[in-house]
Structures are given as structure tokens and as C-alpha cells.
Design an enzyme around this catalytic site. Structure first.
Site, PDB file in Angstrom:
ATOM      1  N   GLU A  15       0.748  -0.925  -0.207  1.00 32.21           N
ATOM      2  CA  GLU A  15      -0.125   0.047   0.337  1.00 32.21           C
ATOM      3  C   GLU A  15       0.806   0.984   0.096  1.00 32.21           C
ATOM      4  OE1 GLU A  15      -3.705  -1.225   2.377  1.00 32.21           O
ATOM      5  OE2 GLU A  15      -2.228  -2.034   3.325  1.00 32.21           O
TER       6      GLU A  15
ATOM      7  N   CYS B 106       0.190   6.201   9.779  1.00 35.44           N
ATOM      8  CA  CYS B 106       0.773   5.488   9.979  1.00 35.44           C
ATOM      9  C   CYS B 106       0.718   4.301  10.584  1.00 35.44           C
ATOM     10  CB  CYS B 106       1.996   6.471  11.602  1.00 35.44           C
ATOM     11  SG  CYS B 106       2.994   7.900  10.051  1.00 35.44           S
TER      12      CYS B 106
HETATM   13  N1  SAH Z   1       9.773   1.190   9.406  1.00 34.61           N
HETATM   14  C1  SAH Z   1       9.709   2.022   9.892  1.00 34.61           C
HETATM   15  C2  SAH Z   1       9.254   3.248   8.547  1.00 34.61           C
HETATM   16  C3  SAH Z   1       7.449   2.511   9.341  1.00 34.61           C
HETATM   17  S1  SAH Z   1       6.464   2.360  10.474  1.00 34.61           S
HETATM   18  C4  SAH Z   1       9.562   2.528  10.903  1.00 34.61           C
HETATM   19  O1  SAH Z   1       9.454   2.019  12.261  1.00 34.61           O
HETATM   20  O2  SAH Z   1      10.217   3.511  11.213  1.00 34.61           O
HETATM   21  C5  SAH Z   1       6.810   4.317   9.951  1.00 34.61           C
HETATM   22  C6  SAH Z   1       5.951   5.131  11.000  1.00 34.61           C
HETATM   23  O3  SAH Z   1       4.978   4.660  11.756  1.00 34.61           O
HETATM   24  C7  SAH Z   1       6.849   4.826  12.122  1.00 34.61           C
HETATM   25  O4  SAH Z   1       7.748   5.647  12.851  1.00 34.61           O
HETATM   26  C8  SAH Z   1       5.889   3.984  13.397  1.00 34.61           C
HETATM   27  O5  SAH Z   1       6.878   3.845  14.765  1.00 34.61           O
HETATM   28  C9  SAH Z   1       5.154   4.848  13.165  1.00 34.61           C
HETATM   29  N2  SAH Z   1       3.741   3.699  13.862  1.00 34.61           N
HETATM   30  C10 SAH Z   1       3.282   2.326  13.304  1.00 34.61           C
HETATM   31  N3  SAH Z   1       2.580   1.953  13.808  1.00 34.61           N
HETATM   32  C11 SAH Z   1       2.131   3.363  14.277  1.00 34.61           C
HETATM   33  C12 SAH Z   1       0.701   3.816  15.156  1.00 34.61           C
HETATM   34  N4  SAH Z   1      -0.175   2.119  15.123  1.00 34.61           N
HETATM   35  N5  SAH Z   1       0.787   4.402  15.305  1.00 34.61           N
HETATM   36  C13 SAH Z   1       1.224   5.706  15.178  1.00 34.61           C
HETATM   37  N6  SAH Z   1       2.382   5.074  15.461  1.00 34.61           N
HETATM   38  C14 SAH Z   1       2.735   4.054  13.994  1.00 34.61           C
END
Ligand code: SAH
Ligand code: SF4
Length: 356
Positions: free
Chosen positions: A104, A345
Site C-alpha cells: 500500500e 501510520c
Molecule cells: N519501519 C519504519 C518505517 C515505517 S513505520 C519505522 O518503524 O520507522 C512509519 C512510522 O509509523 C514509524 O514511526 C512507526 O513507528 C509509526 N507507527 C507504526 N504503527 C503506528 C501506530 N499504530 N500509530 C502511530 N504510529 C505508528
């Protein structure tokens, strides 16, 4: 195409795709077909800038050459299989890759800007407790072309210039470093999407060796690190995949990153009620950031199906902003785009399409 593009290679033994050819490969092929070498640049422009979906579209090439190319090469494009629009104007796409795996990506317009959030892997192996992608495990890493094409897909759908890209969709970019870098370079290149390096952001859960590698890249790409807690025990529980990279080592690595690049990294911090929003967690976060060059992005946790974790309150988010400001650290509460379409995110879920 520059020599950097040699890493834009295919992920398996599939027939050669035009995206995977270097300038040299293309010139060899054209020589074999007794075609002038300037055709290479024309073909590359169709592939990378115009995002052609078939060789037949390449109207400034002789018809015979178009036919020959389509016999010898594939022109792999991502196929849109589903989309959802958000009330805020964001659009989420489910894109099918040539081997049936799907990922996605999201387009987020705002005034005359268009930000795109792309995936770097189908799924993710890091297993963060709050992340929908992490729950399903890793299917595979994407190629540079597959990462790049997500951006072009969104550009073409909005019919607008993409002004920034964040690698915050599915996957951990630093577990797919080479393809991520090659995609960033192509996005940055005037012979590609032509997006300024500072507007290209990689988000990592904190894979320290790759942070150091990234610090040594010549371009001014932007780095975001998912911190989520500055207390080791809490972070271990929330982010088991990076347990071996301790907070103290992360702190030191980020210090080196800043020294080397002079650039300000962002720390991502998803506020989770009762878990990482307590007074002691706030104090630890302030200690971690005080005196360093950093920006903190506070995000309200997006709730994930089947998870007991809940977002914090907006008042608590403001407490964090104020406390960080008192120690000289700038923090913002980021609004989560596309929450109504599960595109925010951590809510991009992995899906494998079958029977197509
Ligand atoms: N793997 C990388 C990039 C993808 S995740 C990373 O972890 O940084 C992108 C962002 O979304 C990251 O900061 C991650 O921590 C955040 N994220 C993941 N799940 C989330 C959620 N349920 N609520 C808010 N942010 C979230
Ligand atoms: Fe992977 Fe990032 Fe999700 Fe963690 S937050 S599971 S690293 S995509």
C-alpha cells in the site's frame, strides 16, 4: 542512467525488466538492434520521468523498435487493485507487484503540495507491538523500481508534482538498504522524479549500523528515527526487533550522525496511554533529547485491530510539547492523515492477492 542505478535490479529470476537495465545495458541492446545511442535517453525518459505503461506509448521511437523492445523486455508496472479516498483528500492505493504480492501507499495533498508515503517492504520483520504491518511478518523486500514506481503512480493519479516522499509505509527501509538508497537517488535525480533530497525522508526503527552508513551518504536526505520510548525496558517491549540496538548506542550513533551531516533528525513518538506517556517516560524522553539537535514528532497512536494499546489524550500530548520546549527541544503533534481509511501510520496492512 547513472552508475548508481546498477542496483535497480530485479528480485528474482523473472525476465529482464526495462527498469532493471543500466544505461550500459540499454546501449548494448540498442547497438545490437542497430539503433542510435540517443534512443537510450529517450527510453529512460519514458520509463522514469513519464512513467509509461507500455512500450507502445513511446511514440518518439520507431514502431519497429517499440515492437522489438516489447518482445525482449518487460515493462513492469504496479497494478492498482483497490483504492480508498479519505475525507481529508488523502488516497490510499493497494498496488499489486508482478509476482502477486501487494503493498500500500498513500498520497496526501495539501494546498499545492503533494506528499507520498511509500512502502519499502511487503510486511515487516521487526514486530513492533503497536504496528499493523509488524503483526504479519515479512513477505519480501521491494526492489528500487517498485519503491520508485509507487511515487509515480500517485503522481499520475493526482496529476500533480510530488513535493515530498516519506518512507513510512510498510516495512523497515534499513532492512532493505541498497534498494532504498537506489530509489532515493532516482527520486532525487533530474532524470527521475527530481525531488529535492531534503524532501525525501527515511524512517527507521533504529538499525544502528545502517544509520551510520546513511550518515556517510553524500546527499542531504532526511532521517526520522522511531523512538517511542527512551526507557530501555519499555522500548524493548514495544519494539522487540531492535532490542539489540540499545538506547545508549542509539544516542551515540545519532550524535555521530549529527556531527557528520549537520542535519537535524526527527524522533517519532507515538503516544500510547499508560505505556509511554507517564511522567517518568516524559522525563526520560527529555533527557534523551536535551542538548541534541533533534525534532520530536508526537503522534497519537492509531488504534490497530486486535491490539489493546490505546492512544494518549490530546492534553497529554500538549504536556509533552511543553516539557520538551522547557529543555530546548522543538516538538510538534502531527496530525494523522487518512485515519478514516486506515491509511495512517502503522495501519497499512499486508495483503497477498491470490488467484489473479
Ligand atoms: N519501519 C519504519 C518505517 C515505517 S513505520 C519505522 O518503524 O520507522 C512509519 C512510522 O509509523 C514509524 O514511526 C512507526 O513507528 C509509526 N507507527 C507504526 N504503527 C503506528 C501506530 N499504530 N500509530 C502511530 N504510529 C505508528
Ligand atoms: Fe516494521 Fe516500522 Fe512497523 Fe516496526 S513500526 S513493525 S519497524 S513497519
Amino acid at each position: 542512467m547513472t552508475s548508481q542505478s546498477t542496483t535497480l535490479s530485479s528480485h528474482n529470476d523473472a525476465p529482464r525488466d526495462v527498469h532493471d537495465l543500466t544505461r550500459g545495458d540499454l546501449l548494448d541492446l540498442l547497438a545490437e538492434l542497430k539503433q542510435p545511442s540517443f534512443r537510450a535517453k529517450q527510453i529512460e525518459e519514458w520509463v522514469w520521468v513519464k512513467n509509461a505503461r507500455s512500450f507502445d506509448e513511446m511514440t518518439n521511437l520507431p514502431k519497429s523498435l517499440r515492437e522489438e523492445l516489447s518482445k525482449r523486455l518487460t515493462l513492469g508496472v504496479l497494478e492498482e487493485v483497490a483504492r480508498q479516498g479519505s475525507v481529508d483528500g488523502s488516497r490510499k492505493y493497494l498496488l499489486r507487484l508482478t509476482d502477486g504480492v501487494s503493498v500500500e501507499c498513500v498520497g496526501m495533498p495539501s494546498g499545492n503540495r503533494l506528499a507520498v508515503c511509500v512502502s519499502t517492504q511487503a510486511g515487516c520483520a521487526m514486530g513492533c507491538a503497536f504496528c499493523a504491518t509488524g503483526g504479519a511478518g515479512l513477505t519480501r523486500s521491494l526492489t528500487a523500481a517498485e519503491i520508485y514506481e509507487q511515487v509515480m503512480q500517485v503522481r499520475d493519479d493526482f496529476n500533480a508534482r510530488v513535493t515530498s516522499v516519506v518512507m513510512m509505509g510498510q516495512g523497515e527501509p534499513f532492512m532493505n538498504y541498497d534498494a532504498t538508497l537506489a530509489a532515493l537517488r532516482k527520486l532525487n535525480s533530474p532524470e527521475g522524479a527530481g525531488i529535492g533530497a531534503r524532501h525525501l525522508t527515511v524512517s527507521t526503527c533504529g538499525v544502528i549500523p545502517q544509520i551510520m552508513r546513511f550518515a556517510n551518504e553524500p546527499e542531504q536526505f532526511t532521517l526520522a528515527v522511531s523512538l517511542h520510548s527512551a526507557v530501555q525496558k519499555t522500548r524493548n517491549a514495544l519494539m522487540p526487533g531492535v532490542r539489540k540496538y540499545s538506547l545508549i548506542n542509539l544516542y551515540n550513533a545519532m550524535g555521530e550522525y549529527v556531527n557528520k551531516t549537520g542535519r537535524r533528525p526527527t524522533y517519532e513518538y507515538a503516544l500510547i496511554g499508560g505505556i509511554n506517556d507517564t511522567e517518568s517516560e516524559l522525563q526520560a524522553l527529555c533527557d534523551f533529547c536535551e542538548g541534541t539537535l533533534a525534532h520530536v514528532n508526537l503522534i497519537q497512536l492509531n488504534e490497530v485491530e486486535g491490539s489493546k494499546l490505546r492512544p494518549s489524550t490530546p492534553e497529554r500530548a500538549q504536556d509533552f510539547v511543553r516539557a520538551l520546549a522547557r529543555v530546548g527541544v522543538e516538538a510538534t503533534v502531527r496530525d494523522s492523515r487518512g485515519a478514516d481509511i486506515d491509511a495512517a501510520c502503522g495501519q497499512l496492512k499486508q495483503r497477498v492477492l491470490r488467484g489473479r
